[in-house]
Scaffold this motif. Structure first.
Motif, PDB file in Angstrom:
ATOM      1  N   GLY A 183       0.782  -1.178   0.006  1.00 22.98           N
ATOM      2  CA  GLY A 183       0.055   0.136  -0.112  1.00 22.98           C
ATOM      3  C   GLY A 183       0.768   1.099  -0.092  1.00 22.98           C
ATOM      4  O   GLY A 183       1.840   1.373  -0.785  1.00 22.98           O
ATOM      5  N   ASP A 184       0.412   2.138   0.906  1.00 28.06           N
ATOM      6  CA  ASP A 184       1.322   3.448   1.092  1.00 28.06           C
ATOM      7  C   ASP A 184       2.574   3.196   1.947  1.00 28.06           C
ATOM      8  O   ASP A 184       3.544   4.206   2.158  1.00 28.06           O
ATOM      9  N   GLY A 185       2.736   2.246   2.439  1.00 27.00           N
ATOM     10  CA  GLY A 185       4.007   1.915   3.260  1.00 27.00           C
ATOM     11  C   GLY A 185       3.926   2.493   4.573  1.00 27.00           C
ATOM     12  O   GLY A 185       4.907   2.835   5.394  1.00 27.00           O
ATOM     13  N   ALA A 186       2.724   2.964   4.903  1.00 20.92           N
ATOM     14  CA  ALA A 186       2.701   3.757   6.359  1.00 20.92           C
ATOM     15  C   ALA A 186       2.466   2.810   7.627  1.00 20.92           C
ATOM     16  O   ALA A 186       2.564   3.033   8.726  1.00 20.92           O
ATOM     17  N   GLY A 187       2.286   1.447   7.146  1.00 17.74           N
ATOM     18  CA  GLY A 187       2.419   0.344   8.377  1.00 17.74           C
ATOM     19  C   GLY A 187       3.650   0.238   9.179  1.00 17.74           C
ATOM     20  O   GLY A 187       4.523   0.611   8.545  1.00 17.74           O
ATOM     21  N   ARG A 188       3.360   0.333  10.403  1.00 19.21           N
ATOM     22  CA  ARG A 188       4.529   0.344  11.460  1.00 19.21           C
ATOM     23  C   ARG A 188       5.033  -1.121  11.688  1.00 19.21           C
ATOM     24  O   ARG A 188       4.435  -1.878  11.914  1.00 19.21           O
ATOM     25  N   TRP A 189       6.415  -0.933  11.860  1.00 17.69           N
ATOM     26  CA  TRP A 189       7.211  -2.185  12.227  1.00 17.69           C
ATOM     27  C   TRP A 189       8.070  -2.039  13.281  1.00 17.69           C
ATOM     28  O   TRP A 189       9.116  -1.596  13.231  1.00 17.69           O
ATOM     29  N   PRO A 190       8.047  -2.599  14.569  1.00 17.15           N
ATOM     30  CA  PRO A 190       8.622  -2.193  15.596  1.00 17.15           C
ATOM     31  C   PRO A 190      10.228  -3.104  15.326  1.00 17.15           C
ATOM     32  O   PRO A 190      10.089  -4.150  15.107  1.00 17.15           O
ATOM     33  N   ALA A 191      11.081  -2.432  16.242  1.00 14.64           N
ATOM     34  CA  ALA A 191      12.522  -2.952  15.957  1.00 14.64           C
ATOM     35  C   ALA A 191      13.102  -2.527  17.403  1.00 14.64           C
ATOM     36  O   ALA A 191      13.022  -1.834  18.051  1.00 14.64           O
ATOM     37  N   VAL A 192      14.089  -3.565  17.374  1.00 13.07           N
ATOM     38  CA  VAL A 192      15.150  -3.361  18.616  1.00 13.07           C
ATOM     39  C   VAL A 192      16.552  -3.960  18.217  1.00 13.07           C
ATOM     40  O   VAL A 192      16.570  -4.971  17.627  1.00 13.07           O
ATOM     41  N   HIS A 193      17.590  -3.532  18.546  1.00 10.61           N
ATOM     42  CA  HIS A 193      18.894  -3.901  18.306  1.00 10.61           C
ATOM     43  C   HIS A 193      19.087  -5.019  19.096  1.00 10.61           C
ATOM     44  O   HIS A 193      18.790  -4.948  20.605  1.00 10.61           O
ATOM     45  N   VAL A 194      19.736  -5.816  18.928  1.00 12.07           N
ATOM     46  CA  VAL A 194      20.213  -7.066  19.408  1.00 12.07           C
ATOM     47  C   VAL A 194      20.627  -6.877  20.669  1.00 12.07           C
ATOM     48  O   VAL A 194      20.446  -7.520  21.860  1.00 12.07           O
ATOM     49  N   LEU A 195      21.843  -5.982  21.195  1.00 15.42           N
ATOM     50  CA  LEU A 195      22.576  -5.508  22.115  1.00 15.42           C
ATOM     51  C   LEU A 195      21.722  -5.151  23.161  1.00 15.42           C
ATOM     52  O   LEU A 195      21.707  -5.347  24.401  1.00 15.42           O
ATOM     53  N   ASP A 196      20.677  -4.144  22.607  1.00 13.94           N
ATOM     54  CA  ASP A 196      19.693  -3.506  23.588  1.00 13.94           C
ATOM     55  C   ASP A 196      18.689  -4.525  24.249  1.00 13.94           C
ATOM     56  O   ASP A 196      18.453  -4.362  25.220  1.00 13.94           O
ATOM     57  N   ALA A 197      18.413  -5.436  23.218  1.00 15.74           N
ATOM     58  CA  ALA A 197      17.567  -6.487  23.915  1.00 15.74           C
ATOM     59  C   ALA A 197      18.294  -7.279  24.891  1.00 15.74           C
ATOM     60  O   ALA A 197      17.761  -7.715  25.806  1.00 15.74           O
ATOM     61  N   ALA A 198      19.667  -7.787  24.547  1.00 14.52           N
ATOM     62  CA  ALA A 198      19.925  -8.493  25.664  1.00 14.52           C
ATOM     63  C   ALA A 198      20.270  -7.974  26.870  1.00 14.52           C
ATOM     64  O   ALA A 198      20.115  -8.363  27.892  1.00 14.52           O
ATOM     65  N   ARG A 199      20.575  -6.395  26.778  1.00 16.95           N
ATOM     66  CA  ARG A 199      20.675  -5.871  28.189  1.00 16.95           C
ATOM     67  C   ARG A 199      19.298  -5.544  28.938  1.00 16.95           C
ATOM     68  O   ARG A 199      19.277  -5.699  30.127  1.00 16.95           O
ATOM     69  N   LEU A 200      18.054  -5.601  28.124  1.00 18.63           N
ATOM     70  CA  LEU A 200      16.806  -5.567  28.816  1.00 18.63           C
ATOM     71  C   LEU A 200      16.584  -6.776  29.256  1.00 18.63           C
ATOM     72  O   LEU A 200      16.068  -7.003  30.670  1.00 18.63           O
ATOM     73  N   VAL A 201      16.945  -8.015  28.794  1.00 21.21           N
ATOM     74  CA  VAL A 201      16.812  -9.298  29.527  1.00 21.21           C
ATOM     75  C   VAL A 201      17.673  -9.279  30.667  1.00 21.21           C
ATOM     76  O   VAL A 201      17.062  -9.873  31.678  1.00 21.21           O
ATOM     77  N   ARG A 202      18.824  -8.985  30.818  1.00 21.66           N
ATOM     78  CA  ARG A 202      19.608  -8.842  31.891  1.00 21.66           C
ATOM     79  C   ARG A 202      18.833  -8.105  33.064  1.00 21.66           C
ATOM     80  O   ARG A 202      18.655  -8.479  34.125  1.00 21.66           O
ATOM     81  N   LEU A 203      18.388  -6.940  32.831  1.00 26.97           N
ATOM     82  CA  LEU A 203      17.658  -6.068  33.663  1.00 26.97           C
ATOM     83  C   LEU A 203      16.486  -6.848  34.086  1.00 26.97           C
ATOM     84  O   LEU A 203      16.167  -6.821  35.364  1.00 26.97           O
ATOM     85  N   ALA A 204      15.608  -7.464  33.295  1.00 25.54           N
ATOM     86  CA  ALA A 204      14.464  -8.323  33.619  1.00 25.54           C
ATOM     87  C   ALA A 204      14.929  -9.363  34.949  1.00 25.54           C
ATOM     88  O   ALA A 204      14.253  -9.394  35.761  1.00 25.54           O
ATOM     89  N   VAL A 205      15.973 -10.129  34.333  1.00 25.46           N
ATOM     90  CA  VAL A 205      16.175 -11.071  35.582  1.00 25.46           C
ATOM     91  C   VAL A 205      16.742 -10.454  36.668  1.00 25.46           C
ATOM     92  O   VAL A 205      16.425 -11.124  37.593  1.00 25.46           O
TER      93      VAL A 205
END
Length: 294
Positions: A183-205
């Motif tokens: 379509g018009d390409g306005a659809g949104r696609w969430p993203a995260v860098h793998v290193l940011d994701a890894a830090r978040l997992v550690r914080l959650a644990v």
């Protein structure tokens, strides 16, 4: 802490393993093959041989740990029901081993399919989606004395070496000579860098309360047209709109996903865990050429 990690040799799991070790934790990684065992050992983690169908190995790994991060999952979309059933059995086995201990137990899930704009950590995952039903079962373990929680990852956890959705889209663009968007390409696609994701997992644990949902989402929704244009730049092919009714034919199985509009917030996660994404975004990774390699 001594953390038992399933999927420790995978894309996200290897980053999580490295992050946990760097922070002073000991990691025991589940390995189903010699190749996986070698990867886990190279990261500096202890290896426990087994697989997701080996419930005794999962119980033993959980019982011998101070907490569990369950990242392994079969992403074969032709066997989604079987994968969800295997995951449910694994979660139940680990939950039984940790019941009454107060130890952390976090599982991987996703934000795709969540209702709302934006969907937040308080947005309930519909039980008719099998993986979200498993996530809800994990949250319920908090009532049994487990510091359980759910890690909802963005559909794209990007970085150099990623072979997920964006790599698939780049492969389709390379094959067809056009980087398409719906379509018009306005659809949104969430993203995260793998290193940011890894830090978040550690914080959650380390910090998260029982029954916590965290959103591993750095960018709430990158427009799909921008993604296609960046893929096009990297491959030197034009970006092009295609009608929604042609998405399945053009993209194959990934068409329905890339055609979705998914707007997801991580505001509560950032506030509650002090998580601040620091790595570059998806478009920057695309422009760095990480997805232009054949």
């Amino acid at each position: 802490m001594r953390i038992f990690v399933t999927g420790a040799s995978g894309w996200i799991g290897s980053a999580v393993t490295a992050e946990l070790i760097e922070a002073g934790h000991r990691v025991v990684g589940l390995a189903r093959s010699e190749e996986s065992a070698a990867k886990i050992a190279a990261l500096g983690a202890e290896v426990r041989r087994g697989h997701l169908d080996d419930l005794d190995a999962l119980r033993a790994g959980a019982d011998d740990s101070d907490g569990v991060v369950h990242l392994a999952y079969n992403h074969d979309f032709s066997r989604m029901a079987d994968a969800a059933q295997t995951d449910a059995a694994a979660i139940a086995a680990i939950g039984d081993a940790l019941a009454g201990t107060g130890r952390p137990f976090f599982i991987a899930s996703g934000v795709a399919g969540l209702p709302g704009s934006p969907a937040t950590e308080e947005t309930a995952g519909p039980d008719f989606l099998p993986r979200m039903a498993n996530a809800n079962a994990t949250l319920a373990l908090a009532e049994r004395g487990v510091r359980s929680g759910v890690l909802r990852f963005a559909p794209t956890v990007h970085g150099e070496g990623d072979h997920g959705f964006i790599a698939v889209l780049a492969g389709i663009a390379r094959e067809k000579g056009v980087a398409a968007y719906v379509g018009d390409g306005a659809g949104r696609w969430p993203a995260v860098h793998v290193l940011d994701a890894a830090r978040l997992v550690r914080l959650a644990v380390e910090q998260a309360a029982p029954g916590t949902i965290v959103h591993a989402v750095a960018e709430e929704g990158v427009p799909t047209r921008e993604i296609a244009e960046a893929i096009g730049r990297g491959l030197d092919v034009p970006a092009k709109s295609i009608p929604a009714e042609e998405a399945a034919a053009h993209f194959g199985w990934i068409g329905p996903f890339f055609g979705m509009d998914s707007h997801v917030s991580s505001e509560l996660t950032r506030k509650n865990l002090g998580w601040t994404p620091a790595e570059q975004g998806l478009i920057a990774d695309l422009d760095a050429g990480f997805y232009a390699k054949s």
